[in-house]
Design an enzyme around this catalytic site. Structure first.
Site, PDB file in Angstrom:
ATOM      1  N   GLY A 126       0.836  -1.209   0.000  1.00  0.00           N
ATOM      2  CA  GLY A 126       0.000   0.000   0.000  1.00  0.00           C
ATOM      3  C   GLY A 126       0.865   1.250   0.000  1.00  0.00           C
ATOM      4  O   GLY A 126       1.055   1.863   1.061  1.00  0.00           O
ATOM      5  N   SER A 128       1.181   3.543  -3.314  1.00  0.00           N
ATOM      6  CA  SER A 128       0.683   4.582  -4.228  1.00  0.00           C
ATOM      7  C   SER A 128      -0.596   5.210  -3.689  1.00  0.00           C
ATOM      8  O   SER A 128      -1.403   4.544  -3.034  1.00  0.00           O
ATOM      9  CB  SER A 128       0.387   3.989  -5.607  1.00  0.00           C
ATOM     10  OG  SER A 128       1.524   3.369  -6.128  1.00  0.00           O
ATOM     11  N   SER A 160      -2.098  -4.113  -5.541  1.00  0.00           N
ATOM     12  CA  SER A 160      -2.260  -5.413  -6.210  1.00  0.00           C
ATOM     13  C   SER A 160      -2.737  -6.467  -5.218  1.00  0.00           C
ATOM     14  O   SER A 160      -2.140  -6.622  -4.149  1.00  0.00           O
ATOM     15  CB  SER A 160      -0.933  -5.884  -6.818  1.00  0.00           C
ATOM     16  OG  SER A 160      -0.522  -5.021  -7.823  1.00  0.00           O
ATOM     17  N   GLU A 243      12.362  -4.815  -5.415  1.00  0.00           N
ATOM     18  CA  GLU A 243      11.317  -4.848  -6.433  1.00  0.00           C
ATOM     19  C   GLU A 243      11.914  -4.651  -7.823  1.00  0.00           C
ATOM     20  O   GLU A 243      11.501  -5.278  -8.780  1.00  0.00           O
ATOM     21  CB  GLU A 243      10.300  -3.737  -6.117  1.00  0.00           C
ATOM     22  CG  GLU A 243       9.026  -3.820  -6.917  1.00  0.00           C
ATOM     23  CD  GLU A 243       7.959  -2.858  -6.413  1.00  0.00           C
ATOM     24  OE1 GLU A 243       8.298  -1.942  -5.637  1.00  0.00           O
ATOM     25  OE2 GLU A 243       6.798  -3.022  -6.820  1.00  0.00           O
ATOM     26  N   ASN A 372       9.559   3.322 -15.928  1.00  0.00           N
ATOM     27  CA  ASN A 372      10.870   3.277 -16.579  1.00  0.00           C
ATOM     28  C   ASN A 372      11.435   4.676 -16.825  1.00  0.00           C
ATOM     29  O   ASN A 372      12.654   4.843 -16.887  1.00  0.00           O
ATOM     30  CB  ASN A 372      10.777   2.475 -17.890  1.00  0.00           C
ATOM     31  CG  ASN A 372      10.721   0.984 -17.603  1.00  0.00           C
ATOM     32  OD1 ASN A 372      10.568   0.577 -16.448  1.00  0.00           O
ATOM     33  ND2 ASN A 372      10.860   0.173 -18.629  1.00  0.00           N
ATOM     34  N   GLU A 373      10.551   5.674 -16.928  1.00  0.00           N
ATOM     35  CA  GLU A 373      11.071   7.047 -17.069  1.00  0.00           C
ATOM     36  C   GLU A 373      11.839   7.419 -15.793  1.00  0.00           C
ATOM     37  O   GLU A 373      12.930   7.993 -15.855  1.00  0.00           O
ATOM     38  CB  GLU A 373       9.914   8.048 -17.294  1.00  0.00           C
ATOM     39  CG  GLU A 373       9.229   7.953 -18.661  1.00  0.00           C
ATOM     40  CD  GLU A 373       8.253   6.794 -18.752  1.00  0.00           C
ATOM     41  OE1 GLU A 373       7.846   6.260 -17.709  1.00  0.00           O
ATOM     42  OE2 GLU A 373       7.895   6.409 -19.887  1.00  0.00           O
TER      43      GLU A 373
HETATM   44  C1  LIG Z   1       0.234  -3.742 -12.678  1.00  0.00           C
HETATM   45  C2  LIG Z   1       0.480  -2.702 -11.634  1.00  0.00           C
HETATM   46  C3  LIG Z   1       0.561  -3.094 -10.318  1.00  0.00           C
HETATM   47  C4  LIG Z   1       0.754  -2.141  -9.314  1.00  0.00           C
HETATM   48  N1  LIG Z   1       0.760  -2.576  -8.018  1.00  0.00           N
HETATM   49  C5  LIG Z   1       0.906  -1.654  -7.027  1.00  0.00           C
HETATM   50  C6  LIG Z   1       0.859  -2.079  -5.661  1.00  0.00           C
HETATM   51  O1  LIG Z   1       0.666  -3.265  -5.362  1.00  0.00           O
HETATM   52  N2  LIG Z   1       0.992  -1.150  -4.700  1.00  0.00           N
HETATM   53  C7  LIG Z   1       1.208   0.167  -4.982  1.00  0.00           C
HETATM   54  O2  LIG Z   1       1.364   0.954  -4.056  1.00  0.00           O
HETATM   55  N3  LIG Z   1       1.234   0.616  -6.275  1.00  0.00           N
HETATM   56  C8  LIG Z   1       1.088  -0.273  -7.300  1.00  0.00           C
HETATM   57  N4  LIG Z   1       1.098   0.137  -8.611  1.00  0.00           N
HETATM   58  C9  LIG Z   1       1.179   1.573  -8.893  1.00  0.00           C
HETATM   59  C10 LIG Z   1       2.534   1.990  -9.456  1.00  0.00           C
HETATM   60  O3  LIG Z   1       3.510   1.961  -8.458  1.00  0.00           O
HETATM   61  C11 LIG Z   1       2.345   3.415 -10.031  1.00  0.00           C
HETATM   62  O4  LIG Z   1       1.450   3.308 -11.133  1.00  0.00           O
HETATM   63  C12 LIG Z   1       3.645   4.008 -10.485  1.00  0.00           C
HETATM   64  O5  LIG Z   1       4.475   4.294  -9.396  1.00  0.00           O
HETATM   65  C13 LIG Z   1       3.426   5.322 -11.285  1.00  0.00           C
HETATM   66  O6  LIG Z   1       2.643   6.211 -10.566  1.00  0.00           O
HETATM   67  P1  LIG Z   1       1.341   6.867 -11.222  1.00  0.00           P
HETATM   68  O7  LIG Z   1       0.513   5.771 -11.819  1.00  0.00           O
HETATM   69  O8  LIG Z   1       0.721   7.739 -10.206  1.00  0.00           O
HETATM   70  O9  LIG Z   1       1.876   7.733 -12.453  1.00  0.00           O
HETATM   71  P2  LIG Z   1       2.523   9.177 -12.374  1.00  0.00           P
HETATM   72  O10 LIG Z   1       3.536   9.235 -11.296  1.00  0.00           O
HETATM   73  O11 LIG Z   1       1.422  10.177 -12.330  1.00  0.00           O
HETATM   74  O12 LIG Z   1       3.270   9.260 -13.765  1.00  0.00           O
HETATM   75  C14 LIG Z   1       2.594   9.498 -14.999  1.00  0.00           C
HETATM   76  C15 LIG Z   1       3.631   9.517 -16.114  1.00  0.00           C
HETATM   77  O13 LIG Z   1       4.561  10.603 -15.901  1.00  0.00           O
HETATM   78  C16 LIG Z   1       5.894  10.111 -15.883  1.00  0.00           C
HETATM   79  N5  LIG Z   1       6.685  10.868 -14.902  1.00  0.00           N
HETATM   80  C17 LIG Z   1       6.303  11.197 -13.645  1.00  0.00           C
HETATM   81  N6  LIG Z   1       7.307  11.880 -13.035  1.00  0.00           N
HETATM   82  C18 LIG Z   1       8.333  11.949 -13.913  1.00  0.00           C
HETATM   83  C19 LIG Z   1       9.655  12.509 -13.863  1.00  0.00           C
HETATM   84  N7  LIG Z   1      10.125  13.112 -12.758  1.00  0.00           N
HETATM   85  N8  LIG Z   1      10.463  12.360 -14.953  1.00  0.00           N
HETATM   86  C20 LIG Z   1      10.006  11.729 -16.071  1.00  0.00           C
HETATM   87  N9  LIG Z   1       8.756  11.196 -16.182  1.00  0.00           N
HETATM   88  C21 LIG Z   1       7.946  11.291 -15.122  1.00  0.00           C
HETATM   89  C22 LIG Z   1       5.776   8.668 -15.453  1.00  0.00           C
HETATM   90  O14 LIG Z   1       6.899   7.913 -15.885  1.00  0.00           O
HETATM   91  C23 LIG Z   1       4.486   8.233 -16.146  1.00  0.00           C
HETATM   92  O15 LIG Z   1       4.752   7.906 -17.483  1.00  0.00           O
HETATM   93  C24 LIG Z   1       0.901  -0.770  -9.635  1.00  0.00           C
HETATM   94  C25 LIG Z   1       0.851  -0.380 -10.977  1.00  0.00           C
HETATM   95  C26 LIG Z   1       0.620  -1.319 -11.968  1.00  0.00           C
HETATM   96  C27 LIG Z   1       0.544  -0.853 -13.398  1.00  0.00           C
END
Ligand SMILES: Cc1cc2nc3c(=O)[nH]c(=O)nc-3n(C[C@H](O)[C@H](O)[C@H](O)COP(=O)(O)OP(=O)(O)OC[C@H]3O[C@@H](n4cnc5c(N)ncnc54)[C@H](O)[C@@H]3O)c2cc1C
Length: 389
Positions: A126, A128, A160, A243, A372-373
């Site tokens: 937990g 995000s 997840s 991770e 990956n960014e």
């Molecule tokens: C299959 C799956 C399982 C997951 N499981 C879990 C889980 O069990 N627990 C949990 O806590 N979270 C989980 N997540 C969430 C995951 O950790 C987040 O989706 C991830 O950290 C990205 O955060 P966000 O979705 O808020 O995107 P954002 O942070 O809003 O990013 C949006 C876009 O902007 C880009 N970006 C943001 N900041 C920058 C920067 N400084 N420089 C360049 N690019 C940038 C990102 O790369 C992305 O492309 C899961 C996600 C997926 C897809």
């Protein structure tokens, strides 16, 4: 440099391979991201534990075999090649587990490891929040001390298997005056804690693989604090390194997938000798990259066994495996052409559409475990030493 495995390692590999052959369930199970499938996979965790194959690299007192890192990598190879069911407690065993070994008290280890190893307690992550993903340090869930408890308020998302998990490891802000990485704490929260509610969220394929978690004056004992209060960011970075690095995605997963891809290529080319040669190159590239990842990981494992730490290179390993996974599945779908879109029990379906479902999941690889960014930013700054701007 000696690239051969020693006799102990070969014997270890043979033992797990034989055990899997005689124990893999014959019946077909529901996906683990359904409630029924979740419980079926929990029973498999128990079976692995009873064979002492649930956590082979852990100490014997917690059900392990104290195997080396190299043996664990061989175990993963055999596991994936065998087609055994997925591990429903990955978040516990491979993410929280190493963090608990480093940061947990002896009481916490004795309390949590046995039930993590035998599947009695399945864990979710937990971290995000709706407004904090990549920039996790901006998180706003809070926990305030009240007597012997913490009282948590806030929301987590994308958790997840959070819909059914028994426990959730969370990062929350315990110092309301703090900013960014300071003042955070790492809490282990029971899924049935008073004040905790969950709402399942469907994935791209419709399965309720995620949950939103809501904390409304949710009470958790202060015994469940992992590491010092306020030191949560350092504890969390231990989990993040597991991770991204070799724990979550050992090479065995990709070796097995490329082996299936090669079988698929042979099957398809028999029926369609005019298949463009570029596809053959893509199959070869996937194979070569899976092998490259394998040797990179064995090299890193040897270094870790010689006392080195997992540093920022966990980030480029994460970029590599996640992009490789997309490539493997995209190549399979190109090979299958229109058949690749068939799922379930459709006539002519290939493997019940497993390449398509695998592809949809692979697309998430460049997002979870830190996008990956963000990993490229880390590599630029900490591996290559480039300026921030
Ligand atoms: C299959 C799956 C399982 C997951 N499981 C879990 C889980 O069990 N627990 C949990 O806590 N979270 C989980 N997540 C969430 C995951 O950790 C987040 O989706 C991830 O950290 C990205 O955060 P966000 O979705 O808020 O995107 P954002 O942070 O809003 O990013 C949006 C876009 O902007 C880009 N970006 C943001 N900041 C920058 C920067 N400084 N420089 C360049 N690019 C940038 C990102 O790369 C992305 O492309 C899961 C996600 C997926 C897809």
């Amino acid at each position: 440099m000696d690239l051969a495995f020693n006799t102990n390692e070969e014997a270890f590999r043979d033992e797990i391979s034989a055990w899997l052959k005689s124990n893999i369930p014959k019946e077909k199970w529901e996906p683990m991201d359904t409630q029924i499938g979740f419980e079926q996979h929990r029973a498999w965790e128990r079976q692995l534990y009873e064979g002492r194959w649930s956590v082979p690299n852990w100490p014997e007192k917690y059900g392990g075999r104290e195997c080396t890192l190299i043996e664990w990598l061989l175990y993963e190879e055999e596991y994936y090649l065998s087609g055994a069911p997925g591990r429903v407690n990955t978040n516990g065993i491979t993410l929280l587990g190493p963090t608990l070994f480093s940061w947990g008290t002896e009481e916490q280890k004795d309390r949590f490891f046995p039930k993590m190893a035998n599947g009695e307690e399945i864990w979710a992550q937990g971290w995000s929040e709706p407004n904090s993903g990549s920039d996790l340090a901006s998180l706003s869930a809070t926990a305030v001390r009240d007597g012997d408890d913490y009282v948590i308020n806030g929301q987590k998302t994308w958790c997840s298997r959070g819909a059914w998990a028994d426990w959730i490891f969370c990062i929350v802000r315990t110092d309301p005056t703090s900013e960014r990485h300071a003042g955070l704490s790492y809490l282990l929260v029971p899924g049935d804690a008073p004040g905790l509610t969950r709402r399942p969220v469907a994935r791209l394929d419709g399965e309720p693989a995620f949950a939103e978690i809501f904390f409304d004056d949710c009470r958790v004992s202060m015994q469940n604090l992992l590491g010092e209060e306020g030191a949560g960011w350092s504890v969390a970075m231990a989990t993040a390194s597991s991770e991204r690095g070799l724990n979550l995605r050992a090479p065995g997963r990709f070796l097995a997938a490329t082996s299936r891809l090669i079988d698929l290529y042979k099957e398809v080319i028999n029926n369609n000798p005019l298949m463009p040669s570029v596809i053959r190159d893509q199959v070869t590239e996937a194979y070569v990259n899976a092998q490259a990842y394998r040797w990179q990981v064995f090299q890193k494992a040897s270094a870790l066994m010689n006392g080195e730490a997992m540093g920022a290179e966990a980030s480029y390993m994460k970029i590599f495996w996640s992009e490789l996974d997309v490539d493997i599945h995209a190549t399979a779908l190109r090979l299958l052409a229109d058949r690749g879109e068939l799922v379930g029990e459709a006539p002519d379906v290939q493997g019940e559409g497993s390449w398509m479902s695998g592809y949809l999941f692979a697309l998430a690889g460049p997002i979870y475990a830190g996008t990956n960014e963000i990993q490229r930013n880390i590599v630029a700054e900490r591996v290559l030493g480039l300026p921030r701007k």
